[in-house]
Scaffold this motif. Structure first.
Motif, PDB file in Angstrom:
ATOM      1  N   ASN A 228       0.814  -1.217   0.000  1.00 48.55           N
ATOM      2  CA  ASN A 228       0.000   0.000   0.000  1.00 48.55           C
ATOM      3  C   ASN A 228       0.844   1.260   0.000  1.00 48.55           C
ATOM      4  O   ASN A 228       2.020   1.235   0.328  1.00 48.55           O
ATOM      5  CB  ASN A 228      -0.923   0.004   1.219  1.00 48.55           C
ATOM      6  N   ASN A 229       0.203   2.363  -0.389  1.00 51.10           N
ATOM      7  CA  ASN A 229       0.862   3.669  -0.448  1.00 51.10           C
ATOM      8  C   ASN A 229       0.279   4.643   0.543  1.00 51.10           C
ATOM      9  O   ASN A 229       0.274   5.852   0.293  1.00 51.10           O
ATOM     10  CB  ASN A 229       0.656   4.296  -1.835  1.00 51.10           C
ATOM     11  N   ILE A 230      -0.222   4.128   1.646  1.00 50.10           N
ATOM     12  CA  ILE A 230      -0.917   5.020   2.567  1.00 50.10           C
ATOM     13  C   ILE A 230      -0.017   6.158   3.043  1.00 50.10           C
ATOM     14  O   ILE A 230      -0.412   7.318   3.042  1.00 50.10           O
ATOM     15  CB  ILE A 230      -1.477   4.228   3.762  1.00 50.10           C
ATOM     16  N   ARG A 231       1.188   5.784   3.421  1.00 49.86           N
ATOM     17  CA  ARG A 231       2.073   6.822   3.957  1.00 49.86           C
ATOM     18  C   ARG A 231       2.277   7.950   2.943  1.00 49.86           C
ATOM     19  O   ARG A 231       2.104   9.124   3.259  1.00 49.86           O
ATOM     20  CB  ARG A 231       3.403   6.199   4.363  1.00 49.86           C
ATOM     21  N   LYS A 232       2.641   7.568   1.726  1.00 45.78           N
ATOM     22  CA  LYS A 232       2.838   8.577   0.683  1.00 45.78           C
ATOM     23  C   LYS A 232       1.582   9.418   0.517  1.00 45.78           C
ATOM     24  O   LYS A 232       1.635  10.640   0.453  1.00 45.78           O
ATOM     25  CB  LYS A 232       3.157   7.916  -0.665  1.00 45.78           C
ATOM     26  N   LEU A 233       0.442   8.748   0.427  1.00 44.55           N
ATOM     27  CA  LEU A 233      -0.808   9.461   0.215  1.00 44.55           C
ATOM     28  C   LEU A 233      -1.109  10.420   1.364  1.00 44.55           C
ATOM     29  O   LEU A 233      -1.594  11.530   1.130  1.00 44.55           O
ATOM     30  CB  LEU A 233      -1.952   8.461   0.035  1.00 44.55           C
ATOM     31  N   ARG A 234      -0.802   9.998   2.583  1.00 47.31           N
ATOM     32  CA  ARG A 234      -1.033  10.893   3.720  1.00 47.31           C
ATOM     33  C   ARG A 234      -0.212  12.160   3.572  1.00 47.31           C
ATOM     34  O   ARG A 234      -0.711  13.268   3.782  1.00 47.31           O
ATOM     35  CB  ARG A 234      -0.665  10.210   5.026  1.00 47.31           C
TER      36      ARG A 234
ATOM     37  N   ASN B 269       1.105  13.408   0.815  1.00 48.51           N
ATOM     38  CA  ASN B 269       0.601  14.193  -0.309  1.00 48.51           C
ATOM     39  C   ASN B 269      -0.670  14.939   0.062  1.00 48.51           C
ATOM     40  O   ASN B 269      -0.944  16.012  -0.448  1.00 48.51           O
ATOM     41  CB  ASN B 269       0.312  13.295  -1.517  1.00 48.51           C
ATOM     42  N   ALA B 270      -1.459  14.335   0.932  1.00 52.38           N
ATOM     43  CA  ALA B 270      -2.735  14.943   1.318  1.00 52.38           C
ATOM     44  C   ALA B 270      -2.527  15.888   2.485  1.00 52.38           C
ATOM     45  O   ALA B 270      -3.059  15.672   3.582  1.00 52.38           O
ATOM     46  CB  ALA B 270      -3.756  13.863   1.663  1.00 52.38           C
ATOM     47  N   ASN B 271      -1.735  16.914   2.239  1.00 50.57           N
ATOM     48  CA  ASN B 271      -1.584  17.958   3.249  1.00 50.57           C
ATOM     49  C   ASN B 271      -1.066  17.419   4.584  1.00 50.57           C
ATOM     50  O   ASN B 271      -1.525  17.815   5.640  1.00 50.57           O
ATOM     51  CB  ASN B 271      -2.940  18.630   3.453  1.00 50.57           C
ATOM     52  N   GLU B 272      -0.106  16.475   4.510  1.00 49.72           N
ATOM     53  CA  GLU B 272       0.484  15.926   5.735  1.00 49.72           C
ATOM     54  C   GLU B 272      -0.567  15.373   6.690  1.00 49.72           C
ATOM     55  O   GLU B 272      -0.453  15.543   7.902  1.00 49.72           O
ATOM     56  CB  GLU B 272       1.301  16.998   6.458  1.00 49.72           C
ATOM     57  N   MET B 273      -1.557  14.732   6.132  1.00 52.41           N
ATOM     58  CA  MET B 273      -2.593  14.178   6.999  1.00 52.41           C
ATOM     59  C   MET B 273      -1.984  13.198   8.014  1.00 52.41           C
ATOM     60  O   MET B 273      -1.146  12.382   7.683  1.00 52.41           O
ATOM     61  CB  MET B 273      -3.635  13.454   6.143  1.00 52.41           C
ATOM     62  N   THR B 274      -2.436  13.310   9.254  1.00 54.40           N
ATOM     63  CA  THR B 274      -1.902  12.457  10.305  1.00 54.40           C
ATOM     64  C   THR B 274      -2.646  11.115  10.385  1.00 54.40           C
ATOM     65  O   THR B 274      -3.770  10.990   9.892  1.00 54.40           O
ATOM     66  CB  THR B 274      -2.006  13.200  11.651  1.00 54.40           C
ATOM     67  N   GLN B 275      -2.029  10.127  10.987  1.00 48.69           N
ATOM     68  CA  GLN B 275      -2.673   8.816  11.127  1.00 48.69           C
ATOM     69  C   GLN B 275      -4.003   8.968  11.855  1.00 48.69           C
ATOM     70  O   GLN B 275      -5.005   8.358  11.492  1.00 48.69           O
ATOM     71  CB  GLN B 275      -1.772   7.865  11.906  1.00 48.69           C
TER      72      GLN B 275
ATOM     73  N   GLU C 268      -5.937  11.587  12.014  1.00 46.78           N
ATOM     74  CA  GLU C 268      -6.935  12.232  11.162  1.00 46.78           C
ATOM     75  C   GLU C 268      -7.519  11.232  10.166  1.00 46.78           C
ATOM     76  O   GLU C 268      -8.738  11.169   9.979  1.00 46.78           O
ATOM     77  CB  GLU C 268      -6.312  13.407  10.406  1.00 46.78           C
ATOM     78  N   LEU C 269      -6.641  10.463   9.544  1.00 42.61           N
ATOM     79  CA  LEU C 269      -7.124   9.462   8.604  1.00 42.61           C
ATOM     80  C   LEU C 269      -8.054   8.483   9.300  1.00 42.61           C
ATOM     81  O   LEU C 269      -9.138   8.170   8.802  1.00 42.61           O
ATOM     82  CB  LEU C 269      -5.937   8.714   7.979  1.00 42.61           C
ATOM     83  N   ALA C 270      -7.640   8.025  10.478  1.00 41.48           N
ATOM     84  CA  ALA C 270      -8.449   7.079  11.240  1.00 41.48           C
ATOM     85  C   ALA C 270      -9.844   7.637  11.482  1.00 41.48           C
ATOM     86  O   ALA C 270     -10.848   6.955  11.237  1.00 41.48           O
ATOM     87  CB  ALA C 270      -7.767   6.757  12.568  1.00 41.48           C
ATOM     88  N   GLU C 271      -9.901   8.893  11.935  1.00 39.30           N
ATOM     89  CA  GLU C 271     -11.205   9.502  12.202  1.00 39.30           C
ATOM     90  C   GLU C 271     -12.015   9.629  10.908  1.00 39.30           C
ATOM     91  O   GLU C 271     -13.202   9.341  10.891  1.00 39.30           O
ATOM     92  CB  GLU C 271     -11.036  10.879  12.852  1.00 39.30           C
ATOM     93  N   LYS C 272     -11.334  10.035   9.856  1.00 40.34           N
ATOM     94  CA  LYS C 272     -12.023  10.226   8.584  1.00 40.34           C
ATOM     95  C   LYS C 272     -12.677   8.937   8.087  1.00 40.34           C
ATOM     96  O   LYS C 272     -13.770   8.967   7.540  1.00 40.34           O
ATOM     97  CB  LYS C 272     -11.018  10.718   7.548  1.00 40.34           C
ATOM     98  N   VAL C 273     -12.003   7.803   8.268  1.00 38.95           N
ATOM     99  CA  VAL C 273     -12.577   6.554   7.777  1.00 38.95           C
ATOM    100  C   VAL C 273     -13.337   5.796   8.859  1.00 38.95           C
ATOM    101  O   VAL C 273     -13.986   4.802   8.573  1.00 38.95           O
ATOM    102  CB  VAL C 273     -11.510   5.629   7.146  1.00 38.95           C
ATOM    103  N   GLY C 274     -13.242   6.262  10.110  1.00 35.80           N
ATOM    104  CA  GLY C 274     -14.023   5.645  11.171  1.00 35.80           C
ATOM    105  C   GLY C 274     -13.436   4.382  11.764  1.00 35.80           C
ATOM    106  O   GLY C 274     -14.169   3.434  12.078  1.00 35.80           O
ATOM    107  N   VAL C 275     -12.140   4.343  11.921  1.00 33.18           N
ATOM    108  CA  VAL C 275     -11.511   3.242  12.654  1.00 33.18           C
ATOM    109  C   VAL C 275     -10.546   3.853  13.663  1.00 33.18           C
ATOM    110  O   VAL C 275     -10.401   5.069  13.741  1.00 33.18           O
ATOM    111  CB  VAL C 275     -10.741   2.283  11.724  1.00 33.18           C
TER     112      VAL C 275
ATOM    113  N   PHE D  20      -8.858   9.559   0.454  1.00 29.11           N
ATOM    114  CA  PHE D  20      -7.829  10.225  -0.333  1.00 29.11           C
ATOM    115  C   PHE D  20      -8.358  10.659  -1.704  1.00 29.11           C
ATOM    116  O   PHE D  20      -7.629  11.280  -2.481  1.00 29.11           O
ATOM    117  CB  PHE D  20      -6.643   9.308  -0.549  1.00 29.11           C
ATOM    118  N   ASN D  21      -9.592  10.267  -2.001  1.00 29.52           N
ATOM    119  CA  ASN D  21     -10.155  10.604  -3.307  1.00 29.52           C
ATOM    120  C   ASN D  21      -9.383  10.015  -4.471  1.00 29.52           C
ATOM    121  O   ASN D  21      -9.175  10.678  -5.491  1.00 29.52           O
ATOM    122  CB  ASN D  21     -10.234  12.122  -3.479  1.00 29.52           C
TER     123      ASN D  21
END
Lengths: 73, 73
Positions: free
Chosen positions: A8-14, A16-22, A24-31, A58-59
Motif C-alpha cells: 500500500n501507499n498510505i504513507r505517501k498518500l497521507r 501528499n494529502a496535506n500531511e494528513m496524520t494517522q 486524522e485518517l483514522a477519524e475520517k474513515v471511522g476506525v 484520499f479521493n
DNA sequence: CTGAAATGTAAAATATACTTGACATGAAGA
DNA sequence: TCTTCATGTCAAGTATATTTTACATTTCAG
C-alpha cells in the motif's frame, strides 16, 4: 488462501494529502489509529470495506492505494 | 465503521467468463464454494485479499468486480 | 528543559470472514 | 423416472481483523 501479498501507499498518500496524520485518517474513515498503523505497516490487510474507505478518504481509486505484489501466473 | 455498502458483479463476470461455475471460481481463488455464494449474494464483503484474488481470477481490475454503493459526500 | 503531538507496539477482548459438513431445490439429460 | 450438477442455506468451529487500554520514543514549540 493467499497466493500473493498486498502492498500500500498510505504513507505517501497521507503526506501528499496535506500531511494528513494517522489520527486524522483514522477519524475520517471511522476506525482507530492502531488499525491505520497496522495496515500502513503491512501487519495485516484490511477488509474490502475499509480499503474502499481509505481510498475514498484520499479521493483516489482503490488500486492506487493497495496493490498486489506477486501476481501469480 | 461502514458509511456505505459494497456491490459486486461476480455473477455477470462468471457468465461472461465461459459460464464459470461457483465451484470453479472457488477453486481458482482458493476458498470454499460457500464463501463465493455468500459474497456473490452480498451476505458479507470479502477481505481485500480475496477481493484481489477474485479480480485476478477474472483478469479484470478490482473495481470492475466490486464497487461502492453510497459514495458519501 | 518541559510538554504536547505524532508515531510504534503489545495483550486481551470482540466482531467479522471463512471453513466444514450437511441438507434442500430446480433444471437438464440418460 | 432417476441421477447428476449448480445453486442456496444453516449451524458450529477456526482464523483474522478491529477495538480498547496502556506505554515508549522522537520531534518540536514554548
Amino acid at each position: 488462501m493467499a497466493k500473493f501479498s498486498i502492498g500500500n501507499n498510505i504513507r505517501k498518500l497521507r503526506f501528499n494529502a496535506n500531511e494528513m496524520t494517522q489520527q486524522e485518517l483514522a477519524e475520517k474513515v471511522g476506525v482507530t489509529r492502531q488499525t491505520i498503523v497496522a495496515i500502513e505497516k503491512g501487519k495485516y490487510s484490511p477488509s474490502l470495506e475499509l480499503a474502499f474507505g481509505i481510498a475514498l478518504a484520499f479521493n483516489v481509486p482503490l488500486e492506487e492505494v493497495f496493490y498486489v505484489e506477486n501476481n501469480p501466473p
